[in-house]
Design a protein around this motif. Structure first.
Motif, short mmCIF file in Angstrom:
data_model
loop_
_atom_site.label_atom_id
_atom_site.label_comp_id
_atom_site.label_asym_id
_atom_site.label_seq_id
_atom_site.Cartn_x
_atom_site.Cartn_y
_atom_site.Cartn_z
N ALA A 1 3.29 -17.76 1.62
CA ALA A 1 2.23 -17.42 0.59
C ALA A 1 2.70 -16.71 -0.65
O ALA A 1 2.32 -16.81 -1.87
N CYS A 2 3.74 -15.84 -0.36
CA CYS A 2 4.28 -15.02 -1.47
C CYS A 2 5.01 -16.02 -2.44
O CYS A 2 4.97 -16.07 -3.68
N ALA A 3 5.95 -16.93 -1.78
CA ALA A 3 6.67 -17.86 -2.65
C ALA A 3 5.89 -18.92 -3.52
O ALA A 3 6.16 -19.01 -4.44
N ASP B 1 -1.03 -7.82 -3.30
CA ASP B 1 -1.25 -6.43 -2.89
C ASP B 1 -0.05 -5.89 -2.41
O ASP B 1 -0.09 -4.55 -2.13
N CYS B 2 1.15 -6.60 -2.59
CA CYS B 2 2.41 -5.99 -2.29
C CYS B 2 3.03 -5.35 -3.12
O CYS B 2 3.06 -6.00 -4.25
N LYS B 3 3.68 -4.13 -3.29
CA LYS B 3 4.14 -3.42 -4.28
C LYS B 3 5.29 -4.11 -4.62
O LYS B 3 5.83 -3.96 -5.88
N LEU B 4 5.94 -4.74 -3.69
CA LEU B 4 7.45 -5.31 -4.21
C LEU B 4 7.28 -6.86 -4.85
O LEU B 4 8.24 -7.22 -5.37
N PHE B 5 5.83 -7.26 -4.64
CA PHE B 5 5.92 -8.68 -5.20
C PHE B 5 6.45 -8.85 -6.73
O PHE B 5 5.82 -8.07 -7.45
N GLY B 6 7.45 -9.64 -6.77
CA GLY B 6 7.61 -10.04 -8.22
C GLY B 6 8.52 -8.98 -8.97
O GLY B 6 8.99 -9.09 -10.00
N VAL C 1 10.70 -6.29 -6.87
CA VAL C 1 12.00 -6.09 -6.02
C VAL C 1 12.28 -7.44 -5.19
O VAL C 1 13.41 -7.98 -5.15
N CYS C 2 11.02 -8.17 -4.87
CA CYS C 2 11.03 -9.29 -4.08
C CYS C 2 10.80 -10.80 -5.02
O CYS C 2 9.74 -10.55 -5.54
N THR C 3 11.50 -11.62 -4.98
CA THR C 3 11.39 -12.75 -5.73
C THR C 3 12.16 -13.98 -4.50
O THR C 3 12.99 -13.36 -3.97
N PRO D 1 14.65 -12.51 -1.81
CA PRO D 1 13.53 -12.20 -0.88
C PRO D 1 13.73 -11.03 -0.25
O PRO D 1 14.74 -10.77 0.55
N MET D 2 12.53 -10.30 0.16
CA MET D 2 12.58 -8.93 1.00
C MET D 2 11.88 -9.41 2.00
O MET D 2 12.03 -8.73 3.32
N GLY D 3 11.17 -10.58 2.22
CA GLY D 3 10.21 -10.83 3.64
C GLY D 3 10.40 -12.25 3.53
O GLY D 3 10.53 -12.93 2.41
N SER D 4 9.94 -12.73 4.74
CA SER D 4 10.11 -14.32 5.11
C SER D 4 9.06 -15.05 4.20
O SER D 4 9.15 -15.98 3.77
N CYS D 5 8.09 -14.37 3.85
CA CYS D 5 6.91 -14.91 2.84
C CYS D 5 7.45 -15.41 1.54
O CYS D 5 6.59 -16.26 0.94
N MET D 6 8.54 -14.89 1.27
CA MET D 6 9.13 -15.25 -0.20
C MET D 6 10.08 -16.45 -0.11
O MET D 6 10.47 -16.79 -1.13
N VAL D 7 10.50 -16.57 1.03
CA VAL D 7 11.67 -17.55 1.32
C VAL D 7 11.07 -19.02 1.30
O VAL D 7 11.58 -19.87 0.29
N ALA E 1 7.90 -1.83 3.56
CA ALA E 1 7.25 -2.12 2.28
C ALA E 1 6.76 -3.51 2.21
O ALA E 1 5.81 -3.99 1.54
N CYS E 2 7.14 -4.31 2.89
CA CYS E 2 6.81 -5.83 3.00
C CYS E 2 5.56 -6.16 3.75
O CYS E 2 5.23 -5.55 4.70
N GLU E 3 4.37 -6.71 2.98
CA GLU E 3 3.14 -6.96 3.65
C GLU E 3 3.17 -8.24 4.14
O GLU E 3 1.93 -8.81 4.61
N CYS E 4 4.16 -8.82 4.57
CA CYS E 4 3.98 -10.19 5.35
C CYS E 4 3.33 -10.32 6.54
O CYS E 4 2.32 -11.36 6.67
N GLY E 5 3.22 -9.14 7.22
CA GLY E 5 2.48 -9.33 8.54
C GLY E 5 1.20 -9.46 8.20
O GLY E 5 0.21 -10.21 8.51
N ALA E 6 0.54 -8.53 7.12
CA ALA E 6 -0.80 -8.57 6.73
C ALA E 6 -1.36 -9.58 6.16
O ALA E 6 -2.24 -10.38 6.40
N ILE E 7 -0.50 -10.18 5.30
CA ILE E 7 -0.51 -11.57 4.51
C ILE E 7 -0.89 -12.68 5.50
O ILE E 7 -1.64 -13.42 5.51
N LEU E 8 0.04 -12.80 6.82
CA LEU E 8 -0.04 -13.89 7.44
C LEU E 8 -1.22 -13.62 8.59
O LEU E 8 -1.64 -14.84 9.01
S1 SF4 Z 1 7.77 -11.32 0.98
FE1 SF4 Z 1 7.92 -9.96 -0.45
S2 SF4 Z 1 6.26 -9.96 -1.91
FE2 SF4 Z 1 5.75 -10.95 0.12
S3 SF4 Z 1 4.94 -9.50 1.25
FE3 SF4 Z 1 7.13 -9.31 1.82
S4 SF4 Z 1 8.07 -8.04 0.18
FE4 SF4 Z 1 6.00 -8.19 -0.49
#
Ligand code: SF4
Lengths: 78, 387
Positions: B361-363, B337-342, B344-346, B350-356, B322-329
């Protein structure tokens, strides 16, 4: 983890280290990766190491370029 | 503070914004990728996108070292931390990055592994000195900026005869990543990502200089402006790129001349060249296997190479689906565009590295951008193109 601020070198220490002032906080950083650093220089510090020394003339030139932009703007837009 | 305040002046920013509006041709769109997470952070923190005309679009690139490390390498670090007698140390952000099965170094630490956070490689060395009965492994990550500090530490360990120190090396190279993006099907064939120009890294360029970008400015006909991490630096770089695009030029220009030269930091470069060699390929999150994009220690320094001391697993498990980090990178998607943003993922969970990392970009969008999006009329999130 890449965020870093320019730091003012306040004292040269043994073993290629220096004391710097980083936004009011004193820190010891390594100068192992730079040469010819003097007290009063500003260095870019990253993960505890100075990566480069800021060139004051280039900094002034860049600021001048910004200012030229500013002149295009009518006053009172701040 | 000197070299900070004057590069954050709001009035001057408005002035540059005005110049950009005057120079940008309303009949065309400008797609500018900022490679570095440091720029992504500045753009979000200072709301720079709001200052730009709608036809000048910023696309976030993969330049966050925490974000691009694939799950397999996090798993490998956890594996190392679990070996007998090992104390693993690394930079703070790495502790929270989820590996596979939602495990992170932080959770492994809670389970009893000896994992420490260090601020610099010097701290890692001191740790090894203070724990002579343990094997201290430094989990080294980062672009060209963190490689020289790793090199210095190994040199010192060698000089001190410190046998209980080693490095799990994950250092990666910026120019190969940019080339990979430009060669990607999204950019080359599908045209789903349009990239007209690049803002080049600030700190990475203090080490490698501006010269390495000349190759792909020429080869791929894309202008590059190296810029500092302050908001005015980014605005000025955008303006310089708009000019280059208007003129049909594709040159490497250096906005960050106060810290970057054409040849970079010779001392740091020769240290790295002396101690490291290219890996044939290395996996990046989002970009896949990128040829010659990472470093490992040369044979001469095998004694300090954790991958030669231990049979470190080389698996490459997939990202959380479910994490869109790859496409975001890759610049294909945005955090919203990520369903988990904000939800499930904060940053706390964090569910993915971009939120860490703060440069992810997510953080960055979570911290500074989401209130801009908060428009009750758009239940599914705002249109990133602007209104
Ligand atoms: S880091 Fe979190 S918000 Fe960003 S793409 Fe991954 S799951 Fe989605």
């Amino acid at each position: 983890m890449c965020l870093a601020l320019p730091a003012l070198v306040t004292e040269l220490l043994p073993d290629d280290n220096a004391k710097v002032n980083l936004g009011g906080v004193a820190k010891t950083v390594s100068l192992a990766l730079v040469s010819d650093v003097a007290v009063g220089d500003y260095v870019i510090v990253h993960v505890g190491y100075a990566l480069s020394v800021i060139d004051p003339e280039e900094a002034a030139r860049t600021l001048e370029l910004f200012a030229e932009m500013g002149e295009l703007v009518p006053e009172g837009t701040a | 503070m000197k070299y900070i305040d004057e590069f954050r002046d709001g009035t001057v920013a408005q002035g540059i914004a005005k110049a950009i509006r005057a120079e940008a041709d309303p009949g065309r769109a400008y797609h500018i990728m900022e490679f570095c997470g440091g720029h992504t952070h500045a753009i979000s923190r200072y709301g720079l996108e709001d200052l730009l005309p709608a036809n000048v679009r910023m696309i976030h690139g993969p330049g966050c070292p925490v974000c691009v490390l694939p799950v397999g390498r996090i798993d490998a670090a956890i594996w190392l931390a679990r070996q007998d007698g090992v104390t693993l140390c690394t930079y703070g952000d790495m502790l929270r990055v989820p590996g596979s099965k939602r495990l992170s170094l932080l959770k492994a630490k809670a389970e009893g592994c000896d994992i420490r956070m260090v601020y610099s490689t010097m701290d890692a060395l001191k740790l090894a000195q203070s724990l002579p009965e343990r094997q201290v492994v430094f989990f080294a990550i980062g672009f060209e900026t963190t490689t020289p500090p790793t090199a210095v530490a190994i040199k010192q360990a060698q000089a001190m005869g410190l046998g209980n120190f080693s490095v799990f090396c994950n250092h990666v190279l910026t120019p190969s990543a940019i080339t990979q993006i430009l060669d990607s099907p999204e950019v080359r064939e599908l045209g789903t990502v349009r990239l007209d120009a690049f803002i080049g890294p600030a700190h990475v360029s203090t080490i490698i200089g501006s010269r390495p970008y000349e190759y792909f400015a020429e080869e791929y006909q894309r202008p590059v402006v190296i810029a500092g991490f302050e908001p005015l630096d980014v605005m000025q770089a955008v303006r310089m790129l708009v000019r280059q695009i208007n003129d049909g030029r594709f040159e490497v220009e250096n906005e960050f001349a106060r810290a970057v030269t054409r040849d970079g930091n010779e001392k740091a470069k020769s240290l790295v060249a002396d101690m490291f060699e290219l890996r044939r390929a290395f996996e990046w999150r989002g970009l896949g296997l990128v040829p010659y994009s990472a470093l490992r220690l040369k044979e001469r320094f095998a004694a300090w190479d954790a991958e030669r001391r231990w049979d470190v697993p080389q698996d490459s498990p997939p990202d959380n689906k479910a994490c869109e980090c790859g496409a975001i990178l890759r610049g294909v998607k945005k955090p919203v565009d990520c369903k988990l943003f904000g939800t499930v993922c904060t940053p706390e969970n964090p569910m993915g590295s971009c939120m860490v990392s703060a440069e992810g970009a997510c953080a960055a969008h979570w911290t500074y951008g989401r209130f801009r999006d908060a428009d009750p009329g758009h239940a599914s999130g705002p249109d990133p193109e602007g209104d």
